[in-house]
Write a protein that holds these residues in place. Structure first.
Motif, PDB file in Angstrom:
ATOM      1  N   ASP A  17       4.207  -1.543   3.074  1.00 37.51           N
ATOM      2  CA  ASP A  17       3.470  -0.316   3.399  1.00 37.51           C
ATOM      3  C   ASP A  17       4.799   0.692   3.214  1.00 37.51           C
ATOM      4  O   ASP A  17       5.865   0.782   3.585  1.00 37.51           O
ATOM      5  N   THR A  67       1.822   1.006  -7.433  1.00 35.13           N
ATOM      6  CA  THR A  67       3.176   1.553  -6.776  1.00 35.13           C
ATOM      7  C   THR A  67       4.222   1.591  -7.607  1.00 35.13           C
ATOM      8  O   THR A  67       5.049   2.642  -7.562  1.00 35.13           O
ATOM      9  N   VAL A 127       0.908  -1.297  -0.137  1.00 35.47           N
ATOM     10  CA  VAL A 127      -0.005   0.135   0.210  1.00 35.47           C
ATOM     11  C   VAL A 127       0.941   1.319  -0.018  1.00 35.47           C
ATOM     12  O   VAL A 127       1.723   1.252   0.905  1.00 35.47           O
ATOM     13  N   PHE A 128       0.621   2.006  -1.000  1.00 34.43           N
ATOM     14  CA  PHE A 128       1.439   3.176  -1.200  1.00 34.43           C
ATOM     15  C   PHE A 128       0.632   4.665  -0.864  1.00 34.43           C
ATOM     16  O   PHE A 128      -0.398   4.753  -1.093  1.00 34.43           O
ATOM     17  N   THR A 129       1.271   5.307   0.204  1.00 34.88           N
ATOM     18  CA  THR A 129       0.539   6.354   0.675  1.00 34.88           C
ATOM     19  C   THR A 129       1.254   7.798   0.200  1.00 34.88           C
ATOM     20  O   THR A 129       2.396   7.870   0.742  1.00 34.88           O
ATOM     21  N   SER A 130       0.600   8.558  -0.645  1.00 32.08           N
ATOM     22  CA  SER A 130       1.308   9.547  -1.258  1.00 32.08           C
ATOM     23  C   SER A 130       1.076  10.826  -0.238  1.00 32.08           C
ATOM     24  O   SER A 130       0.333  11.036   0.502  1.00 32.08           O
ATOM     25  N   LYS A 135      -6.617   9.225  -0.932  1.00 29.60           N
ATOM     26  CA  LYS A 135      -6.484   7.863  -0.696  1.00 29.60           C
ATOM     27  C   LYS A 135      -5.101   7.333  -1.034  1.00 29.60           C
ATOM     28  O   LYS A 135      -4.322   7.771  -1.860  1.00 29.60           O
ATOM     29  N   PRO A 136      -5.036   6.072  -0.177  1.00 33.47           N
ATOM     30  CA  PRO A 136      -3.728   5.412  -0.620  1.00 33.47           C
ATOM     31  C   PRO A 136      -3.946   4.577  -1.876  1.00 33.47           C
ATOM     32  O   PRO A 136      -4.938   4.176  -2.269  1.00 33.47           O
ATOM     33  N   TYR A 137      -2.813   4.137  -2.276  1.00 33.46           N
ATOM     34  CA  TYR A 137      -2.822   3.229  -3.569  1.00 33.46           C
ATOM     35  C   TYR A 137      -2.484   1.887  -3.312  1.00 33.46           C
ATOM     36  O   TYR A 137      -1.136   1.454  -3.047  1.00 33.46           O
ATOM     37  N   PRO A 138      -3.334   0.944  -3.424  1.00 38.37           N
ATOM     38  CA  PRO A 138      -3.124  -0.659  -3.030  1.00 38.37           C
ATOM     39  C   PRO A 138      -2.288  -1.223  -4.446  1.00 38.37           C
ATOM     40  O   PRO A 138      -3.031  -1.305  -5.318  1.00 38.37           O
ATOM     41  N   MET A 157       4.832   4.803   2.841  1.00 37.53           N
ATOM     42  CA  MET A 157       4.249   6.115   3.011  1.00 37.53           C
ATOM     43  C   MET A 157       5.338   7.163   2.832  1.00 37.53           C
ATOM     44  O   MET A 157       6.321   7.190   3.323  1.00 37.53           O
ATOM     45  N   ASP A 212      10.723   8.794   2.988  1.00 35.62           N
ATOM     46  CA  ASP A 212      10.128   7.580   2.944  1.00 35.62           C
ATOM     47  C   ASP A 212       9.997   6.607   4.283  1.00 35.62           C
ATOM     48  O   ASP A 212      10.783   6.382   4.652  1.00 35.62           O
TER      49      ASP A 212
END
Length: 138
Positions: free
Chosen positions: A98, A41, A25-28, A33-36, A100, A86
């Protein structure tokens, strides 16, 4: 995470991708919204390689258990200097599950949002192509 840091510093998108778990899961820093998922990613990370210049990690902080890392970086995006971090967590297999990112100052985050927004059609297309290739390979 030493392997990820080395892959980024070498601008090796394939090596970066290989370190991601399928369910990452990438949180920008600039999206709500996060990108799963690995496909989106890795496509986002390739986009970041295209928009950041003068990128360099300046500090690495790791927990004693070896599953959490913070990689502090500096870069330039559209003439704005940013400092960011990061935050990475790895699963039991050592894959990033994970991811972020946070950046500052606000003007740098705004420049990053605009630059990544301009990349997003390409990012979405790359992620869709990767997903299609994965489905075809099953």
């Amino acid at each position: 995470m030493k392997q990820f840091r080395e892959a980024v510093e070498a601008r090796d998108a394939d090596a970066m991708r290989e370190l991601l778990a399928d369910d990452v899961v990438f949180t920008s820093p600039v999206a709500f919204k996060p990108y799963p998922g690995k496909a989106i990613t890795s496509a986002i990370l390739r986009g970041v390689l295209r928009v950041f210049t003068d990128f360099r990690y300046i500090r690495e902080i790791n927990d004693t258990g070896g599953r959490d890392s913070a990689l502090v970086f500096e870069a330039t995006v559209d003439g704005k200097r940013v400092t960011g971090c990061d935050f990475i967590h790895v699963d039991e297999e050592g894959k990033i599950d994970d991811f972020m990112v946070m950046v500052r100052p606000l003007s740098g985050a705004q420049a990053l949002a605009a630059a990544m927004g301009a990349q997003f059609d390409q990012i979405a297309a790359e992620a869709a192509a990767e997903e299609a290739a994965k489905e075809a390979g099953r």
